[in-house]
Design a protein around this motif. Structure first.
Motif, mmCIF file in Angstrom:
data_model
loop_
_atom_site.group_PDB
_atom_site.id
_atom_site.type_symbol
_atom_site.label_atom_id
_atom_site.label_comp_id
_atom_site.label_asym_id
_atom_site.label_seq_id
_atom_site.Cartn_x
_atom_site.Cartn_y
_atom_site.Cartn_z
ATOM 1 N N SER A 137 0.821 -1.201 0.000
ATOM 2 C CA SER A 137 0.000 0.000 0.000
ATOM 3 C C SER A 137 0.854 1.250 0.000
ATOM 4 N N ASN A 189 -8.337 5.764 2.991
ATOM 5 C CA ASN A 189 -7.458 5.635 1.829
ATOM 6 C C ASN A 189 -7.652 6.835 0.909
ATOM 7 N N LYS A 190 -6.655 7.698 0.894
ATOM 8 C CA LYS A 190 -6.693 8.866 0.018
ATOM 9 C C LYS A 190 -5.288 9.453 -0.065
ATOM 10 N N SER A 191 -5.065 10.260 -1.069
ATOM 11 C CA SER A 191 -3.776 10.928 -1.233
ATOM 12 C C SER A 191 -4.021 12.267 -1.905
ATOM 13 N N THR A 223 -5.239 4.319 10.400
ATOM 14 C CA THR A 223 -4.697 4.734 9.108
ATOM 15 C C THR A 223 -3.222 5.096 9.226
ATOM 16 N N ASN A 229 -0.074 10.515 1.646
ATOM 17 C CA ASN A 229 -0.769 9.283 1.274
ATOM 18 C C ASN A 229 -1.304 8.645 2.548
ATOM 19 N N THR A 242 -3.297 5.308 4.050
ATOM 20 C CA THR A 242 -3.669 3.931 3.720
ATOM 21 C C THR A 242 -4.140 3.213 4.975
#
Length: 275
Positions: A27, A111-113, A151, A105, A107
């Protein structure tokens, strides 16, 4: 029979742990820089109430070599949140000739960046390196939104990203860096995380071609002041990270100011280029 069962259980657990570890590593390694990202809203100190002044003393001196994370309170590759929080990132200072960029980032549970600073340069009184255009001011911040507990947060600097789409990308995960060297250090202070980056490829004062990658070493001074930011991840998360860390006896609050082992008189910076 019980011994056979226990052995099988241990083996299965080890296999499962290995698989989970591979997924988590993948990830982080799967991060890719998106050239279409746009600059999110930047808020000033007057808007957020954040104060940069207490953190300026931790900005590492120019061209003073800083040793790696064994001396630091936190491992920048293990910034995993225990509880939900609206995360913000604040600009403190920078000593780079490059026009660097910063992204994140997330994960795991979240989950996003995305981009944080399109041009992480500053100019004016107190800036370590002048010449920024439309520059950031001390304490300028970006809200990256709510990040759920569980996260993992990783941060990435793109060296001279404003001027070059091919700039080296260095992250908080050392194993993902092209030169396999640490390019970020972290420290907890006043319920915040100080995060500082080195933007030049290769080991201390290394030159020529890196035979392992074919990339050019850039005579790095390894001073980790090319971008210094503060992360607001919430008091509870900071305390959880401190509790999970095992600091070296030599840790002090002044690591960025006096944590160097040597002084190098030659400045390695060329004149800052403009976009």
């Amino acid at each position: 029979m019980k011994q056979i069962f226990l052995t099988a259980l241990i083996a299965a657990t080890a296999t499962l742990t290995g698989l989970i570890s591979k997924v988590e590593t993948a990830s982080a390694a799967d991060f890719s820089w998106n050239s279409s990202w746009t600059q999110p809203t930047i808020y000033s100190e007057s808007q957020t109430g954040f104060k940069d002044t207490p953190f300026q003393k931790f900005v590492q001196q120019e061209s003073v070599y800083l040793t790696n994370s064994g001396q630091f309170k936190l491992d920048p590759s293990q910034l995993k949140l225990k509880s939900d929080y609206d995360v913000s990132v604040y600009f403190i200072n920078e000593g780079a000739s490059y026009r660097n960029q910063l992204a994140f980032n997330a994960t795991g549970t979240t989950n996003k960046s995305g981009l944080i600073f399109k041009d992480a340069s500053c100019d004016g009184v107190g800036c370590m390196m002048g010449g920024g255009i439309n520059a950031l001011k001390f304490g300028d911040g970006v809200d990256i939104g709510n990040v759920a507990g569980g996260t993992q947060l990783d941060f990435f600097l793109k060296a001279n990203g404003l001027n070059s789409s091919n700039g080296n990308i260095f992250g908080t995960q050392t194993a993902s860096n092209a030169d396999r060297l640490q390019h970020a250090v972290a420290y907890a202070y006043n319920n915040y995380i100080i995060l500082a980056f080195e933007d030049l490829y290769g080991g201390l004062h290394a030159s020529g071609i890196d035979s392992a990658t074919g990339k050019s070493n850039q005579n790095s001074d390894r001073d980790f002041n090319d971008l210094v930011v503060v992360l607001d991840i919430g008091e509870a998360n900071v305390k959880a990270l401190i509790g999970a860390s095992v600091p070296e006896p030599s840790v002090t609050l002044s690591i960025f100011a006096v944590g160097a082992v040597g002084m190098f008189g030659l400045r390695r910076r060329q004149t800052r280029t403009s976009n």
